[in-house]
Design an enzyme around this catalytic site. Structure first.
Site, short mmCIF file in Angstrom:
data_model
loop_
_atom_site.label_atom_id
_atom_site.label_comp_id
_atom_site.label_asym_id
_atom_site.label_seq_id
_atom_site.Cartn_x
_atom_site.Cartn_y
_atom_site.Cartn_z
N ARG A 187 0.80 -1.09 0.16
CA ARG A 187 0.04 0.06 0.02
C ARG A 187 0.82 1.12 0.01
O ARG A 187 1.74 1.34 0.93
CB ARG A 187 -0.83 -0.02 1.28
CG ARG A 187 -1.59 1.38 1.67
CD ARG A 187 -2.79 1.25 2.55
NE ARG A 187 -3.85 0.43 2.04
CZ ARG A 187 -5.00 0.32 2.64
NH1 ARG A 187 -5.28 1.29 3.86
NH2 ARG A 187 -6.16 -0.39 2.10
N HIS B 155 -7.41 0.87 -6.09
CA HIS B 155 -7.66 -0.08 -5.06
C HIS B 155 -8.19 -1.35 -5.48
O HIS B 155 -9.46 -1.70 -5.14
CB HIS B 155 -8.70 0.68 -4.00
CG HIS B 155 -8.38 -0.14 -2.65
ND1 HIS B 155 -7.56 -1.00 -2.28
CD2 HIS B 155 -9.05 0.40 -1.42
CE1 HIS B 155 -7.58 -1.29 -1.08
NE2 HIS B 155 -8.54 -0.87 -0.46
N GLN C 77 -9.76 -4.21 -3.41
CA GLN C 77 -11.17 -3.87 -2.71
C GLN C 77 -12.27 -4.36 -3.67
O GLN C 77 -13.24 -4.89 -3.16
CB GLN C 77 -11.15 -2.15 -2.31
CG GLN C 77 -12.37 -1.83 -1.57
CD GLN C 77 -12.82 -2.47 -0.53
OE1 GLN C 77 -11.96 -2.52 0.51
NE2 GLN C 77 -13.77 -3.13 -0.36
N ASP D 6 -17.44 6.24 -1.05
CA ASP D 6 -16.27 6.18 -0.45
C ASP D 6 -16.21 7.53 0.30
O ASP D 6 -16.60 8.47 -0.07
CB ASP D 6 -14.90 5.93 -1.43
CG ASP D 6 -13.76 5.68 -0.85
OD1 ASP D 6 -13.77 5.43 0.46
OD2 ASP D 6 -12.73 5.89 -1.42
N CYS E 21 -16.49 0.84 0.99
CA CYS E 21 -15.25 0.05 1.03
C CYS E 21 -14.80 0.15 2.62
O CYS E 21 -14.08 -0.75 3.22
CB CYS E 21 -13.86 0.47 0.32
SG CYS E 21 -13.49 2.15 0.54
N ARG F 189 -12.96 -9.25 1.62
CA ARG F 189 -11.36 -8.95 1.43
C ARG F 189 -10.62 -10.02 1.37
O ARG F 189 -9.63 -10.41 0.87
CB ARG F 189 -11.23 -7.69 2.26
CG ARG F 189 -11.66 -6.35 2.20
CD ARG F 189 -11.20 -5.74 0.68
NE ARG F 189 -9.86 -5.68 0.57
CZ ARG F 189 -9.09 -4.71 1.21
NH1 ARG F 189 -9.83 -3.65 1.65
NH2 ARG F 189 -7.88 -4.47 1.05
N1 NVA Z 1 -10.09 6.37 -1.03
C1 NVA Z 1 -9.68 5.97 0.17
C2 NVA Z 1 -9.91 4.45 0.52
C3 NVA Z 1 -9.82 3.97 1.77
C4 NVA Z 1 -9.79 2.42 1.97
C5 NVA Z 1 -8.36 6.41 0.69
O1 NVA Z 1 -7.59 6.23 -0.44
O2 NVA Z 1 -8.09 6.72 1.86
N1 CP Z 2 -10.99 -0.57 2.82
C1 CP Z 2 -9.71 -0.67 3.16
O1 CP Z 2 -8.74 -0.91 2.38
O2 CP Z 2 -9.64 -0.49 4.43
P1 CP Z 2 -8.32 -0.18 5.28
O3 CP Z 2 -7.88 1.10 4.80
O4 CP Z 2 -8.78 -0.08 6.60
O5 CP Z 2 -7.38 -1.33 4.79
#
Ligand code: NVA
Ligand code: CP
Length: 312
Positions: free
Chosen positions: A106, A133, A136, A229, A269, A297
């Site tokens: 990530r 993502h 997800q 989201d 998500c 997930r």
């Molecule tokens: N769009 C959000 C998704 C979190 C799982 C982010 O990047 O923070």
């Molecule tokens: N939906 C998701 O990726 O959650 P986290 O940021 O908690 O991993």
């Protein structure tokens, strides 16, 4: 496509063909129905799981899933690495490839994961970047299959920050799955033009489509799946933009949901900012599939890792 015959990566949703996505989602459902039945699928393997941004679901679902497949997860918090002191992604990829059988990461800019994948000799999996993502959305597609039977021909509407990673992954992943993907966000928060065009090309092949809308209720009208989201993705907290006022017409609330198909499901998500992009009433209501989505997930990532290892 970032895949090569000898080294499969999953950096974007369209790194799997429709047939491969179907194969992964079918295996994901087998894992969901027989969670402890595949304990040896990745026996003896080690997988690095590296985080440059916070996480709850991704971290736990990968660690538990890898363990359930009989492999060992090496969780790495990037604040305790040398990335902040100048070690390159390319060098890290070469080193990690000597130790582990796959790398899950990530991170921020997509160029970081692309640099890692280019130098890695093991599969690299995107656990969220600024633009995508895809793990997800695999889980989300599994949820659509569970609730609605199939993805092909179904309409999925995403409302909110249409410039973020979830928006782009819905465009690509939904198109691969043969869905009609609709997207609506405020002025200035629309999808990347290139990704939108790429998704349209994929959709033309799969019988799906991608369409942009201005009004949330037009995008939601008759849809089978309504998704949203956060309005403030990780890394955007201090970007100086008003991330509330322009988004208010895109909130998923009972009034907006009333425009959808009566059997529509709602996805998020998570983490959710209740009262902003989604109301309590909808989050906790009959249409909400968000906690199945979170569970998936685990199953979808186990299936993805199994697939990538088999094709590495
Ligand atoms: N769009 C959000 C998704 C979190 C799982 C982010 O990047 O923070
Ligand atoms: N939906 C998701 O990726 O959650 P986290 O940021 O908690 O991993």
């Amino acid at each position: 496509m970032t895949a090569t015959p000898s080294r499969r990566h999953f950096l974007r949703d369209d790194d799997l063909t429709s047939a491969e996505q179907d194969q992964v989602l079918t295996l994901a459902q087998e894992y969901a129905e027989n969670r402890r039945g595949h304990r040896k699928a990745l026996a003896g393997k080690s997988i690095a799981v590296l985080f440059e941004k916070p996480s709850l679901r991704t971290r736990v679902s990968f660690e538990v899933g890898i363990s359930e497949l009989g492999a060992h997860a090496v969780l790495i918090d990037a604040t305790n690495t040398h990335f902040g002191r100048g070690e390159t992604m390319s060098d890290a990829a070469k080193v990690l490839s000597r130790y582990v059988d796959a790398i899950v990461i990530r991170t921020f800019e997509d160029t970081r994961i692309e640099e890692l994948a280019a130098a890695a000799t093991v599969p690299v999996v995107n656990a969220l970047t600024n633009h995508f993502h895809p793990c997800q959305v695999l889980a989300d597609l599994q949820t659509v299959r569970q609730r609605l039977g199939h993805t092909e021909g179904r309409t999925l509407t995403y409302v909110g920050d249409a410039a973020n990673n979830m928006a782009h992954s819905y465009l690509l992943g939904g198109a691969v799955a043969g869905m009609h993907v609709r997207i609506a966000g405020p002025f200035g928060f629309t999808p990347d033009r290139e990704i939108l065009a790429q998704a349209a090309v994929v959709a033309a092949r799969t019988g799906g489509s991608v369409t942009e809308f201005t009004e949330a209720k037009d995008a939601v009208s008759g849809a089978d799946v309504i998704a949203t989201d956060t309005w403030t993705s990780m890394g955007h907290e201090g970007d100086g933009l008003d991330r509330i006022t322009p988004f208010l017409p895109y909130q998923i609330n009972a009034a907006l949901l009333a425009h959808a198909d009566p059997d529509a499901i709602v996805l998020h998500c998570l983490p959710a900012h209740r009262g902003e992009e989604i109301t309590d009433e909808v989050m906790d209501g009959a249409a909400s599939a968000v906690f199945d989505q979170a569970e998936n997930r685990l199953h979808a990532q186990k299936a993805l890792l199994t697939f990538l290892m088999e094709h590495a």
